[in-house]
Design an enzyme around this catalytic site. Structure first.
Site, PDB file in Angstrom:
ATOM      1  N   GLU A   1       0.831  -1.201   0.000  1.00 18.98           N
ATOM      2  CA  GLU A   1       0.000   0.000   0.000  1.00 18.98           C
ATOM      3  C   GLU A   1       0.866   1.253   0.000  1.00 18.98           C
ATOM      4  OE1 GLU A   1      -4.298  -1.291   1.738  1.00 18.98           O
ATOM      5  OE2 GLU A   1      -2.910  -0.412   3.182  1.00 18.98           O
TER       6      GLU A   1
ATOM      7  N   CYS B   1       3.788   8.526   1.255  1.00 19.20           N
ATOM      8  CA  CYS B   1       4.357   7.502   2.133  1.00 19.20           C
ATOM      9  C   CYS B   1       4.455   6.210   1.343  1.00 19.20           C
ATOM     10  CB  CYS B   1       3.473   7.292   3.365  1.00 19.20           C
ATOM     11  SG  CYS B   1       3.313   8.750   4.405  1.00 19.20           S
TER      12      CYS B   1
ATOM     13  N   CYS C   1       6.194  -7.024   7.209  1.00 20.55           N
ATOM     14  CA  CYS C   1       7.174  -6.435   8.128  1.00 20.55           C
ATOM     15  C   CYS C   1       7.633  -7.505   9.103  1.00 20.55           C
ATOM     16  CB  CYS C   1       6.567  -5.254   8.880  1.00 20.55           C
ATOM     17  SG  CYS C   1       7.766  -4.315   9.858  1.00 20.55           S
TER      18      CYS C   1
ATOM     19  N   CYS D   1       5.987  -4.507  15.909  1.00 18.79           N
ATOM     20  CA  CYS D   1       5.668  -3.425  16.850  1.00 18.79           C
ATOM     21  C   CYS D   1       4.206  -3.558  17.257  1.00 18.79           C
ATOM     22  CB  CYS D   1       5.939  -2.061  16.214  1.00 18.79           C
ATOM     23  SG  CYS D   1       7.676  -1.803  15.781  1.00 18.79           S
TER      24      CYS D   1
ATOM     25  N   GLU E   1      10.388  -2.203   7.348  1.00 14.98           N
ATOM     26  CA  GLU E   1      11.501  -1.487   7.973  1.00 14.98           C
ATOM     27  C   GLU E   1      12.507  -1.147   6.877  1.00 14.98           C
ATOM     28  OE1 GLU E   1      14.392   0.331   9.347  1.00 14.98           O
ATOM     29  OE2 GLU E   1      12.829  -0.026  10.850  1.00 14.98           O
TER      30      GLU E   1
ATOM     31  N   HIS F   1       8.735   6.256  20.583  1.00 12.24           N
ATOM     32  CA  HIS F   1       7.507   5.814  21.255  1.00 12.24           C
ATOM     33  C   HIS F   1       7.615   5.470  22.739  1.00 12.24           C
ATOM     34  CE1 HIS F   1       6.161   5.893  17.192  1.00 12.24           C
ATOM     35  NE2 HIS F   1       6.828   4.805  16.853  1.00 12.24           N
TER      36      HIS F   1
END
Length: 390
Positions: A112, A125, A132, A136, A197, A252
């Site tokens: 996407e 983006c 992935c 996370c 990543e 984060h």
């Protein structure tokens, strides 16, 4: 625009277009392909320049439009090569103008790509991997296994496809101009923070960034290309030396104990090592700051003590801090912080002298916001197939 629109563009066939794609190849590789066609070496520089301009300045989707290239050579190019973009499976437009494309690659795998328009700029983006590997816990994309890395051509192909759809080539017009920026260029910024990543696909991404930043082609300044990483520490200084783009860190948390849960790669490269790599990022200065991304999770990482610790943690690093309201997804284990708490958190960071914009959630209604990519598209399409008439 008052409603989400979904345009189904599922191809009638998933067969790949014939030939190797020239998109994403560096100039020397293009010269090699010309040599394979029998083009004399003395013509390579001129012919490569012609192809480069047609592909990346004019946005040619085929060789037949290249009017300053000999007809016979155009025919040989068309027999052997292609300029095809990834196939659009679906295109969604949010109530806020955000656009999301589900794209099918030559091998049938899907990624996407999201375009976020603002009044005077537009950010694309793009994905670097199918799936992935980082898991996370706040990220929907991380619930999927890694399938493979994207090639440089597949990365550049996302930019080309987006420019096609929004009319960002000279003389082109978008099918739907709603919500597009007033700027001459509709894609002014590229962020490498879609699926995957990026630093685990280092070589292909570096090649793609070189093509994107080429001043005689797509001409996207390296200062307008940002790589967002969860913290692959050994590759951070190398990326700065070899690619030289802006850098964003998916942080984060301010303590290893929490970051180990939110961003599990932290167990391999903890916060202290990550920040040391940031301090040594080539070219780091007040004019080239690192962006630290911080998702706001209710009662998890959003206390005033967390805000004060964040300020202490980033001391002496030229930085800005993006506070990201958590974008929920089905089955998510977290809630977004209350807006009042986000404002209090931002006030602490601002008082310490850091720019700390609160990123307005964009594209939530089409699952295009940060951390929401890909899984929902599979579920949505599966649901559509179940309800489709026989």
């Amino acid at each position: 625009m008052t409603a989400t629109t979904l345009i189904d563009r599922t191809p009638a066939s998933t067969d790949s277009p014939p030939g190797e794609s020239l998109i994403g190849l560096a100039r020397p590789a293009l010269a090699e392909r010309l040599a394979e066609l029998g083009v004399p070496e003395r013509q390579h520089r001129m012919r490569v320049s012609q192809l480069w301009g047609w592909m990346y300045v004019r946005g040619a989707a085929g060789f037949e439009t290249m009017t300053d290239v000999a007809k016979e050579l155009r025919g040989r190019l068309a027999e052997r090569f292609t300029l095809a973009r990834p196939a659009i499976v679906s295109e969604q437009v949010s109530v806020d103008g955000t656009r999301k494309w589900l794209l099918r690659l030559d091998d049938g795998k899907e990624v996407e790509t999201v375009y976020i328009p603002e009044e005077d700029r537009g950010t694309l983006c793009i994905s670097s991997q199918v799936g992935c590997t980082l898991n996370c816990t706040f990220c929907h994309t991380g619930t999927q296994a890694l399938v493979r890395n994207l090639t440089a051509g597949e990365i550049i192909g996302q930019i080309m496809l987006a420019r096609d759809r929004i009319g960002d080539w000279p003389g082109a017009s978008p099918d739907d101009p709603t919500g597009l920026p007033n700027s001459e260029r509709k894609i002014t910024n590229v962020v490498l923070m879609g699926m995957g990543e990026p630093l685990y696909n280092f070589d292909s991404l570096r090649e793609a960034c070189a093509v994107a930043a080429d001043g005689d082609g797509l001409s996207i300044s390296k200062r307008r290309i940002t790589l967002s990483t969860s913290g692959i520490v050994p590759e951070i200084p190398r990326w700065g030396e070899e690619a030289g783009t802006m850098l964003a860190i998916s942080l984060h948390a301010v303590h290893d104990e929490l970051r180990d849960v939110l961003v599990p790669i932290n167990k391999k490269w903890p916060i202290a090592e990550l920040l040391e790599a940031c301090r040594n990022y080539p070219g780091l200065s007040n004019a080239k700051r690192i962006t630290f991304e911080y998702v706001m999770l209710k009662d998890v990482n959003d206390s005033i003590d967390d805000a004060k610790a964040l300020v202490r943690l980033l001391a002496k690093i030229p930085a800005k801090i993006n506070l990201i309201p958590f974008n929920p997804w089905p089955g998510a284990p977290y809630e977004c912080s209350d807006w009042e708490q986000i404002e209090k958190f931002a006030e602490v960071v601002n008082r310490a002298g850091y720019a700390s914009p609160v990123r307005s959630p964009r594209g939530r209604d089409i699952m295009a916001a940060c951390g929401q990519l890909k899984s929902a598209s599979h579920k949505q399409r599966a649901s559509e197939r179940l309800t489709a008439p026989a």
